[in-house]
Design an enzyme around this catalytic site. Structure first.
Site, PDB file in Angstrom:
ATOM      1  N   MET A  18       0.820  -1.210   0.000  1.00  0.00           N
ATOM      2  CA  MET A  18       0.000   0.000   0.000  1.00  0.00           C
ATOM      3  C   MET A  18       0.858   1.267   0.000  1.00  0.00           C
ATOM      4  SD  MET A  18      -3.300  -0.520  -0.144  1.00  0.00           S
ATOM      5  CE  MET A  18      -4.067   0.914   0.616  1.00  0.00           C
ATOM      6  N   ASN A  37      11.869   3.294   4.339  1.00  0.00           N
ATOM      7  CA  ASN A  37      11.389   2.053   4.919  1.00  0.00           C
ATOM      8  C   ASN A  37      12.381   1.583   5.966  1.00  0.00           C
ATOM      9  OD1 ASN A  37       9.190  -0.100   4.475  1.00  0.00           O
ATOM     10  ND2 ASN A  37      11.062  -1.320   4.582  1.00  0.00           N
ATOM     11  N   LYS A  80       1.820  -1.087   9.888  1.00  0.00           N
ATOM     12  CA  LYS A  80       0.769  -1.831  10.565  1.00  0.00           C
ATOM     13  C   LYS A  80       0.170  -1.009  11.703  1.00  0.00           C
ATOM     14  CE  LYS A  80      -0.122  -6.372  12.611  1.00  0.00           C
ATOM     15  NZ  LYS A  80       0.481  -7.677  13.024  1.00  0.00           N
ATOM     16  N   ALA A  81      -1.156  -1.062  11.821  1.00  0.00           N
ATOM     17  CA  ALA A  81      -1.835  -0.310  12.871  1.00  0.00           C
ATOM     18  C   ALA A  81      -1.436  -0.811  14.246  1.00  0.00           C
ATOM     19  CB  ALA A  81      -3.355  -0.426  12.697  1.00  0.00           C
ATOM     20  N   SER A 133      -9.295   3.650   1.021  1.00  0.00           N
ATOM     21  CA  SER A 133      -9.949   2.420   0.588  1.00  0.00           C
ATOM     22  C   SER A 133      -9.743   2.182  -0.897  1.00  0.00           C
ATOM     23  CB  SER A 133     -11.448   2.475   0.879  1.00  0.00           C
ATOM     24  OG  SER A 133     -12.077   1.296   0.422  1.00  0.00           O
ATOM     25  N   GLY A 135      -7.705  -0.891  -1.724  1.00  0.00           N
ATOM     26  CA  GLY A 135      -6.672  -1.912  -1.836  1.00  0.00           C
ATOM     27  C   GLY A 135      -5.467  -1.410  -2.592  1.00  0.00           C
ATOM     28  N   LYS A 187     -13.915   5.492   7.797  1.00  0.00           N
ATOM     29  CA  LYS A 187     -13.308   4.348   7.098  1.00  0.00           C
ATOM     30  C   LYS A 187     -13.699   3.039   7.784  1.00  0.00           C
ATOM     31  CE  LYS A 187     -10.494   2.021   4.370  1.00  0.00           C
ATOM     32  NZ  LYS A 187     -10.181   0.775   5.046  1.00  0.00           N
ATOM     33  N   HIS A 190     -17.186   2.278   6.746  1.00  0.00           N
ATOM     34  CA  HIS A 190     -17.099   1.799   5.359  1.00  0.00           C
ATOM     35  C   HIS A 190     -16.773   0.309   5.350  1.00  0.00           C
ATOM     36  CE1 HIS A 190     -14.484   0.484   2.057  1.00  0.00           C
ATOM     37  NE2 HIS A 190     -15.159   1.296   1.266  1.00  0.00           N
ATOM     38  N   ASN A 191     -15.793  -0.089   6.137  1.00  0.00           N
ATOM     39  CA  ASN A 191     -15.411  -1.496   6.174  1.00  0.00           C
ATOM     40  C   ASN A 191     -16.506  -2.365   6.778  1.00  0.00           C
ATOM     41  OD1 ASN A 191     -13.019  -0.426   5.231  1.00  0.00           O
ATOM     42  ND2 ASN A 191     -11.731  -1.708   6.519  1.00  0.00           N
ATOM     43  N   GLU A 194     -18.939  -2.899   4.179  1.00  0.00           N
ATOM     44  CA  GLU A 194     -18.309  -3.867   3.266  1.00  0.00           C
ATOM     45  C   GLU A 194     -18.531  -5.298   3.756  1.00  0.00           C
ATOM     46  OE1 GLU A 194     -13.704  -5.067   2.711  1.00  0.00           O
ATOM     47  OE2 GLU A 194     -14.144  -2.958   2.274  1.00  0.00           O
TER      48      GLU A 194
END
Length: 480
Positions: A18, A37, A80-81, A133, A135, A187, A190-191, A194
């Site tokens: 992402m 990174n 990562k969250a 959103s 992907g 968001k 939204h998920n 989904e």
């Protein structure tokens, strides 16, 4: 832009799929992008494989990364969250100055975003919790973007995000959602929608498979046809493609060799937990979340296979009529799921003072995101007609659309129950519809019971006040 000074306009740290694609999207739109990174190999690979797509400014260290950014610095975190995001923030903050912007574009839980925004605001920094959103394809070619944070940060960040977002009818699928955690909250919902949408489609597939004995290839044609009408959406489109795919190893229908255990990353669960806290019924989303949990309950499912069914064999005499019934039931159930999701957004907006424009949310979900669908135009129009609309189902368009499918919806749910095909999302959506339209609910009995065993009091229909009955004594009523 800052090209003349050799400084990047925006930076991306965290170059997984992402992050890498978002950086490429920005570069393709002419923005010099600083990239970083934790491991240099990923940065190196990005430059090696895609360096010709625009201007990238690579750095090995966080210090060099921050130094490569023009002021006010804008840093996008794509890791990562959870603790990983906190670790990156802790590393960045000492290197930043007042007015700089930190953007978390991962799937963070909105309470974490509220906490982080407050902490960075105290240091003079802007923190933007930004839902993205679509992907990996969306990140590269145009996602739906839901940024929260301060209006000041959006003045700097917004034009870039709007440019790289998906566009529908020339309108960007990006807007400022509201303060602190608003972007990540929207968001999350939204998920959740989904989850419901996917479960409803799966239930429609399962009903058609059982009732008609149809092959996956035949059902692919059904879904492809549905995608040309009012069900037109990304999820219906990919369903047709998945059902039409043949497994190259076995030669069987691909869907038939996939294990029936669905996984989840937590956003559906967060949506349901939040709805419980807000007191908003999101029954479709909840049943979809529980359906995934049940699918992975292996010991329980193994033990349950011996339970009696009490069903009769399917006898569908009119295939086309049954397919149409399922289509209408699917559409009506989808409207319920969206209606509930927008109710949850309204409740959270009121709770946190976010002032979220629900019509704008429907508008930015029309492209780029997973739930993009033709009927989101209708939702946008509904909130334009009445920004304070208490119930999406009560908008005249959706009232009429659902009414057209009511008989089909009831037949489908009834047949599913009679023949033992589980349809938790279809069934709960219909139950919600009947409950929300009911003139009187049995909650009167529940409240009387609560007063009986816990002295929880009650209101009366014929006069104002709060009352309690002495159930253990003479049953006398008095003001509470």
């Amino acid at each position: 832009m800052a090209a003349s000074s050799n400084l990047a306009r925006i930076g991306v740290t965290g170059l997984g799929v992402m992050g890498r694609n978002l950086a490429r999207n920005l570069a393709r739109h002419g923005y010099p992008v600083a990239v970083h990174n934790r491991t240099w190999a990923r940065t190196e690979a990005l430059i090696s494989e895609h360096g010709d797509e625009g201007t990238f400014v690579p750095s090995r260290s966080t210090e060099d990364f921050v130094a490569s950014l023009a002021r006010p610095r804008t840093v996008v975190i794509m890791v990562k969250a959870g603790t990983a995001t906190d670790a990156v923030i802790d590393e960045l903050v000492p290197l930043l100055e007042a007015g700089d912007i930190v953007v978390d574009a991962g799937n963070a839980h909105f309470p974490d975003t509220i906490r982080r925004e407050a902490a960075l605001r105290d240091k003079g920094l802007h923190f933007v919790g930004c839902g993205v959103s679509g992907g990996e394809e969306g990140a590269l070619n145009g996602p739906s973007i839901m940024p929260g944070g301060s209006a000041e940060s959006y003045a700097t960040l917004g034009p870039m995000l709007e440019e790289i977002s998906a566009h529908v009818d020339g309108v960007p699928c990006c807007t400022h959602v509201g303060p602190d955690g608003a972007g990540h909250f929207v968001k999350m919902v939204h998920n959740g929608i989904e989850y419901a949408d996917m479960q409803l489609i799966a239930e429609a597939y399962d009903l058609l498979r059982h009732a008609l004995g149809a092959s996956a290839a035949a059902l692919a044609q059904v879904f492809a046809e549905w995608n040309t009408g009012d069900l037109e959406s990304y999820l219906i489109e990919i369903t047709a493609e998945v059902l039409g795919h043949t497994d190259p190893v076995t030669g069987a229908a691909f869907v038939d060799v996939v294990l029936d255990q669905a996984e989840q990353k937590g956003t559906g669960r967060w949506t349901v937990q939040s709805a419980l806290d807000l007191g908003v019924p999101v029954t479709g989303i909840a049943e979809a979340t529980f359906a995934r949990a049940l699918s992975g309950s292996v010991p329980q499912r193994a033990a349950g296979r011996g339970l009696p069914a009490g069903t009769t064999p399917w006898q569908v005499t009119d295939r086309d009529a049954f397919v149409e019934d399922v289509r209408r039931a699917l559409y009506a159930s989808k409207v319920v799921a969206y209606s509930q999701g927008f109710d949850q957004i309204a409740a959270a907006s009121a709770e946190h003072g976010w002032d979220v424009d629900r019509g704008a949310m429907a508008r930015i979900w029309r492209g780029g995101c997973i739930i993009r669908a033709k009927f989101l135009d209708r939702i946008t129009e509904a909130y334009e007609r009445d920004p304070g609309l208490a119930l999406l189902l009560a908008d005249p368009y959706f009232t009429d659309a659902v009414a057209e499918g009511l008989e089909s919806w009831r037949r489908v749910v009834g047949l599913a129950a009679a023949h033992g095909v589980p349809t938790p999302a279809f069934s709960s959506s219909l139950a919600y519809y009947d409950a929300i339209r009911a003139e009187r609910l049995p909650a009167n009995l529940v409240q009387a019971q609560r007063d009986y065993f816990g002295a929880h009091t009650y209101h009366r229909t014929d006069k104002d006040g709060v009352f309690h009955t002495e159930w253990a004594g003479d049953h006398a009523e008095h003001d509470a």
